[in-house]
Design an enzyme around this catalytic site. Structure first.
Site, PDB file in Angstrom:
ATOM      1  N   ARG A 120      58.655 -24.003 -39.596  1.00  0.00           N
ATOM      2  CA  ARG A 120      57.818 -23.817 -38.420  1.00  0.00           C
ATOM      3  C   ARG A 120      58.663 -24.059 -37.168  1.00  0.00           C
ATOM      4  O   ARG A 120      59.474 -24.978 -37.122  1.00  0.00           O
ATOM      5  CB  ARG A 120      56.642 -24.799 -38.430  1.00  0.00           C
ATOM      6  CG  ARG A 120      55.563 -24.449 -39.453  1.00  0.00           C
ATOM      7  CD  ARG A 120      54.811 -23.169 -39.075  1.00  0.00           C
ATOM      8  NE  ARG A 120      53.729 -22.837 -39.984  1.00  0.00           N
ATOM      9  CZ  ARG A 120      53.816 -21.944 -40.979  1.00  0.00           C
ATOM     10  NH1 ARG A 120      54.943 -21.301 -41.209  1.00  0.00           N
ATOM     11  NH2 ARG A 120      52.769 -21.686 -41.733  1.00  0.00           N
ATOM     12  N   GLU A 133      54.864 -18.020 -31.384  1.00  0.00           N
ATOM     13  CA  GLU A 133      54.979 -16.726 -32.067  1.00  0.00           C
ATOM     14  C   GLU A 133      53.796 -15.869 -31.670  1.00  0.00           C
ATOM     15  O   GLU A 133      52.676 -16.380 -31.642  1.00  0.00           O
ATOM     16  CB  GLU A 133      54.973 -16.919 -33.586  1.00  0.00           C
ATOM     17  CG  GLU A 133      56.251 -17.569 -34.080  1.00  0.00           C
ATOM     18  CD  GLU A 133      56.300 -17.728 -35.596  1.00  0.00           C
ATOM     19  OE1 GLU A 133      55.438 -17.148 -36.288  1.00  0.00           O
ATOM     20  OE2 GLU A 133      57.170 -18.435 -36.073  1.00  0.00           O
ATOM     21  N   HIS A 149      59.290 -13.941 -38.364  1.00  0.00           N
ATOM     22  CA  HIS A 149      58.348 -14.399 -39.403  1.00  0.00           C
ATOM     23  C   HIS A 149      58.122 -13.324 -40.479  1.00  0.00           C
ATOM     24  O   HIS A 149      56.984 -13.049 -40.867  1.00  0.00           O
ATOM     25  CB  HIS A 149      57.023 -14.829 -38.779  1.00  0.00           C
ATOM     26  CG  HIS A 149      56.396 -16.002 -39.497  1.00  0.00           C
ATOM     27  ND1 HIS A 149      55.878 -17.090 -38.856  1.00  0.00           N
ATOM     28  CD2 HIS A 149      56.207 -16.252 -40.816  1.00  0.00           C
ATOM     29  CE1 HIS A 149      55.385 -17.956 -39.740  1.00  0.00           C
ATOM     30  NE2 HIS A 149      55.587 -17.471 -40.941  1.00  0.00           N
TER      31      HIS A 149
HETATM   32  C1  GLV Z   1      53.927 -18.641 -43.896  1.00  0.00           C
HETATM   33  O1  GLV Z   1      54.373 -18.929 -42.840  1.00  0.00           O
HETATM   34  C2  GLV Z   1      53.330 -19.582 -44.804  1.00  0.00           C
HETATM   35  O2  GLV Z   1      53.021 -20.693 -44.369  1.00  0.00           O
HETATM   36  O3  GLV Z   1      53.166 -19.259 -45.974  1.00  0.00           O
END
Ligand code: GLV
Length: 326
Positions: free
Chosen positions: A239, A268, A287
């Site tokens: 993150r 994001e 992402h």
């Molecule tokens: C994606 O970011 C997840 O948390 O699976």
């Protein structure tokens, strides 16, 4: 073993279009599955005993879910679920950890190889039809013999470690708890997060797969980057909130870091004009590391395994510790 009422109605909402869940209906013929798109969750959740939902489960949805006993999320990160007094609702929560681990491991190794072989400069050169573009003996490096520090030792890190061993790399793992005993397979050494600064300078590559929690916020700040080995590479697949982005940019601009491969940012999407886009030697992958054509089959297999466990009173896999937030 816990005594549980059998599940009778399960809501499945894992994609924009209705998912093919024939593997579930064939295996659990007595359960009524309701397959909906994300926009219909609020209208269908009231009668469900359990739900497999994508990434978001706002409290507005949960307020309608009076009979819900268990939520399985498709994603690994549950920060948007566990806030807002979720613990008081008494709903069991399991996450999708592991579902995307193989592709995320390949993704981060792709980033490492891109830096090692100078691909970003070669690609920029190609766009200008410029041969080599400065890439050569003195700019490339080999992964073999180098050291990787995996911060967060969950499924993504372990899948990555397994593959990195084949490159001849040394893997050190950092985790919050349980650093005693033998390290997991393919990991050479495990240290506690409290000791991260003692080992971070050993690493040529530092990979974070940390979730968003109050403890991981701003973990990578200027003081921590100062302890990195000169020219080390940093990768974030967890993150964006675990990084102080201005400090990362500074560490890249000063040349302290050799580069950064970032699948996640804060916020994001990263806004146009954000200085991170143009920081030296940054690869931003927006992402996408979690994307895989095998997502559906893996998430449904995990869910089926957990339904069987639920029905037979066994412990489920990937149970989230609500207080810890992962
Ligand atoms: C994606 O970011 C997840 O948390 O699976």
């Amino acid at each position: 073993m816990p005594t549980r009422q059998p599940l009778q109605r399960i809501l499945v909402a894992i994609g924009p279009e209705p998912a093919d869940i024939s593997s579930l209906t064939a295996r659990f013929p007595r359960i009524a599955f309701d397959v909906v798109g994300p926009d219909a969750v609020n209208d269908h959740i009231a009668g469900a005993d359990a739900a497999l939902i994508g990434w978001v489960s706002p409290s507005e949805t949960l307020d309608k879910a009076s009979g819900l006993k268990w939520i399985q999320t498709a994603g690994a990160g549950v920060e948007r679920v566990v806030g807002d007094g979720f613990a008081d609702r008494g709903i069991l929560l399991t996450n999708g950890s592991g579902v995307m681990a193989p592709n995320m491991a390949e993704h981060v190794i792709g980033l490492m190889l891109a830096f090692a072989r100078g691909f970003p400069d070669l690609m920029k050169g190609q766009q200008r039809q410029s041969w080599k573009n400065g890439v050569g003996m003195d700019t490339v490096f080999e992964l073999g013999g180098q050291t990787v520090l995996m911060v967060g030792l969950g499924d993504i890190a372990l899948a990555t470690a397994e593959r990195l061993q084949a490159f001849g790399m040394t893997v050190i793992g950092v985790r919050r708890s349980d650093v005693t005993g033998n390290p997991p397979a393919h990991v050479d050494r495990v240290v506690s997060i409290a000791d991260i600064d003692a080992v971070i300078g050993e690493a040529d590559h530092v990979i974070s797969s940390l979730p968003h929690t109050s403890e991981t916020r701003r973990l990578f700040d200027g003081a921590r980057f100062a302890r990195f080995k000169d020219g080390a590479y940093f990768y974030n697949l967890g993150r964006g909130t675990s990084v102080v982005q201005a400090d990362l940019i500074e560490a890249l601009e000063s040349g302290k870091l050799g580069g950064a491969g970032l699948d996640v940012t804060e916020p994001e999407p990263l806004p146009q004009g954000d200085p991170l886009w143009d920081a030296p030697n940054v690869l931003i992958t927006a992402h996408t590391a979690g994307a895989t054509p095998h997502f559906r089959e893996r998430v449904l297999a995990l869910f089926a395994d957990n339904i069987a466990r639920y029905q037979s009173g066994q412990d489920l896999v990937n149970v989230v510790d609500i207080d810890r937030g992962y």
